[in-house]
Structure formats: C-alpha cells, structure tokens
Write an enzyme that holds these catalytic residues in place. Structure first.
Site, PDB file in Angstrom:
ATOM      1  CB  THR A  26      -2.120  12.510   5.073  1.00 12.60           C
ATOM      2  OG1 THR A  26      -1.876  13.552   4.114  1.00 12.60           O
ATOM      3  CG2 THR A  26      -1.045  11.445   4.946  1.00 12.60           C
ATOM      4  CB  SER A  41      -0.946  -0.006   1.206  1.00 16.30           C
ATOM      5  OG  SER A  41      -0.234  -0.202   2.408  1.00 16.30           O
ATOM      6  CG  HIS A  89       1.508   1.970   4.474  1.00 10.98           C
ATOM      7  ND1 HIS A  89       0.323   2.017   3.768  1.00 10.98           N
ATOM      8  CD2 HIS A  89       1.715   3.236   4.944  1.00 10.98           C
ATOM      9  CE1 HIS A  89      -0.166   3.254   3.806  1.00 10.98           C
ATOM     10  NE2 HIS A  89       0.664   4.006   4.505  1.00 10.98           N
ATOM     11  CG  ASP A 101       0.504  15.810  14.712  1.00 15.12           C
ATOM     12  OD1 ASP A 101       0.811  15.012  15.623  1.00 15.12           O
ATOM     13  OD2 ASP A 101       0.966  15.761  13.564  1.00 15.12           O
ATOM     14  CD  GLU A 106       0.883   8.408   4.872  1.00 15.99           C
ATOM     15  OE1 GLU A 106       0.665   7.521   5.710  1.00 15.99           O
ATOM     16  OE2 GLU A 106       1.569   9.425   5.118  1.00 15.99           O
ATOM     17  CB  ALA A 127      -3.111  19.412  12.391  1.00 17.76           C
ATOM     18  CG  PHE A 148      10.036  13.963   7.464  1.00 17.36           C
ATOM     19  CD1 PHE A 148       9.448  15.217   7.526  1.00 17.36           C
ATOM     20  CD2 PHE A 148      10.030  13.297   6.248  1.00 17.36           C
ATOM     21  CE1 PHE A 148       8.872  15.799   6.410  1.00 17.36           C
ATOM     22  CE2 PHE A 148       9.459  13.865   5.121  1.00 17.36           C
ATOM     23  CZ  PHE A 148       8.886  15.111   5.196  1.00 17.36           C
TER      24      PHE A 148
END
Length: 276
Positions: free
Chosen positions: A40, A7, A257, A100, A9, A43, A207
C-alpha cells in the site's frame, strides 16, 4: 478448475520491528506460491519511500511485487518520477488507485479520479506495467448511485486496466451480481475478490464503517455475541471466510486477494482448509 490467482496485500512498516515481522509473514505466505505481493501507498504518497523499499525487498526475495499508487494530492510530475523510479528497479506491476485525501489538504491535485491515473500511466509507459484497479461490489461509499459507480469502473477499464481487485465483502451474491453487471457492460478483465480474514471484530467493524464494506447483520450479531472471547471470534471468522472463499471459487472467481494486515496465520489456515 484452473489454479486460482492468489495474491497478498501488505502495508509498509514504520519500524525495524515491523519490518522483521513482515519479513517472517512474507516467508510464510510465499510457501503458498502467490502470483504477487502488493504494497500500500499512504494518503498523498505519505509512505512513498517505505513502499518502494518494501517492494524492492520483495523483488530481491524473488517474488513479483506490485506497489499501490494513489493519485489524489499528486502532480503529474510527482507521479512521473515515481513511475520512472519503479521502472528503473524493474517493477512491472502497479495497483492504480484514486486514494484518500490527506487530512488538511484542500486540493485534490492534478488527478481527480483513478481512470485519469490509469490513462496517464499508459500514456507515459505504454504496456510496461500490468495495471490493477479497485472495484466495489457493494459500491463505493462516495458513489452517487450504483449505476454511476459501475460507469466509473468501466472508465478505469477503458483507460487501460488489466485486472481489478475488489474491496472486501462477506456477501458472495454482491460479488456475483457485480461481475454479471460488468459482463453485461462488455467488461471482460479478471475481477479478483478481495478477502479480509477476521481476527478482531472491533477492528473489522471500524474498517468496515470507514470503507463502506457491509458486515451482514447475522454475522455482526454473532461476532458481537462473543464479546472479548478472541479465540471464539477467530474460530467463527475462519468458518465464515473459508465458506465465502469456497463459494467464490466454485462460482468462477479467478482467484483471491487477501488483505493480510501483515499477518499470515489466518490466511495459511484458510488456504489449508480450501485444500489448494
């Protein structure tokens, strides 16, 4: 060996140029026949509309799409509305996260933890959605202890999660130890390792410092030593990540992933090298 679950993202682009680029990336990665593409969610739901738009586009292209849904800063009413919207578009797969806190927001909202979100999704929609949750082989940066983090993960599983995707890592033993500890606690859902390809070391270091992912010292020093030589960083990164993926799959990981950052090149190369 059974075929590994694959998968990818993506994040929802902000511009038309970004959308065109992501379309090309998806086209390239779709050739690898992934199980699903996840998208995604900013926030506090800051990319809600763009997440939905991207997910609908993926579905239109004939692929399974799994929107992320983060609950921090949200109300039950707002989450209910999003779930209804996804259901109306025939979306049956969700990545449920705590998320977040948006900057400047003082209150966490009506949900404090991801297990509360999973519980709510199950109560509202039964088994309509396949629910993925996050797992942290090197433990969540805000966890009080390793034991507390494992207990927190078990709460998400007990609340109704179907599978988990891990934060990225570069130490395969951290993943295997985590899975062993989960098994000892009676957790049987698939725990798929999250993989971050390495194309830019300074970005990776940034990151990793933010999310608590460990860059092993030998790897950090080696990549730092290449300075601005981006070709050498990419070549070294390809070796490191391919070796990691090989070890994970041989050790029984159910799949991989990939955190794509909306790029396809490195992942396609890794997949070819794995001979899958």
């Amino acid at each position: 060996m059974t075929k590994p679950i694959l998968s990818f993202e993506f994040f929802p682009p902000k511009t038309q140029e970004g959308m065109d680029k992501l379309h090309a990336t998806r086209k390239q990665l779709a050739q690898l026949n992934p199980e699903f593409f996840s998208v995604t969610f900013g926030a506090g739901g800051s990319t809600r509309d763009r997440t939905l738009e991207t997910v609908i586009e993926i579905q239109r292209e004939g692929h399974e799409a799994a929107p992320h849904l983060s609950c921090i800063g949200s109300t039950r009413e707002s989450i209910r509305a999003i779930l209804d919207e996804y259901k109306s578009h025939g979306i049956r797969h969700i990545v449920a996260l705590r998320g977040d806190m948006p900057s400047g927001m003082a209150c966490a909202g009506e949900f404090r933890y991801a297990n509360e979100l999973v519980e709510f999704i199950r109560a509202e929609t039964g088994d309509w959605f396949r629910i993925e949750v996050a797992a942290y082989p090197e433990f969540h940066p805000q966890a009080i202890s390793a034991q507390a983090d494992l207990a927190n993960f078990k709460r998400k599983v007990d609340a109704g999660a179907d599978a988990a995707i891990t934060q990225y890592f570069y130490n395969a033993d951290a993943y295997f130890n985590f899975v062993d500890e989960c098994t000892a606690m009676g957790i049987t859902i698939p725990i798929v390792p999250g993989i971050m390809p390495i194309g830019n070391f300074s970005q990776l270091a940034r990151f990793s410092d933010a999310c608590g992912a460990e860059i092993p010292r030998w790897m950090r020093l080696k990549l730092q030593g290449y300075g601005d030589d981006s070709a050498a960083i990419r070549a070294c990164g390809l070796d490191v990540v391919t070796d990691l993926c090989e070890r994970l799959l041989k050790g029984g990981a159910p799949g991989l992933h990939f955190y794509t950052l909306n790029h396809a090149g490195l992942i396609s190369t890794i997949w070819q090298r794995l001979g899958l």
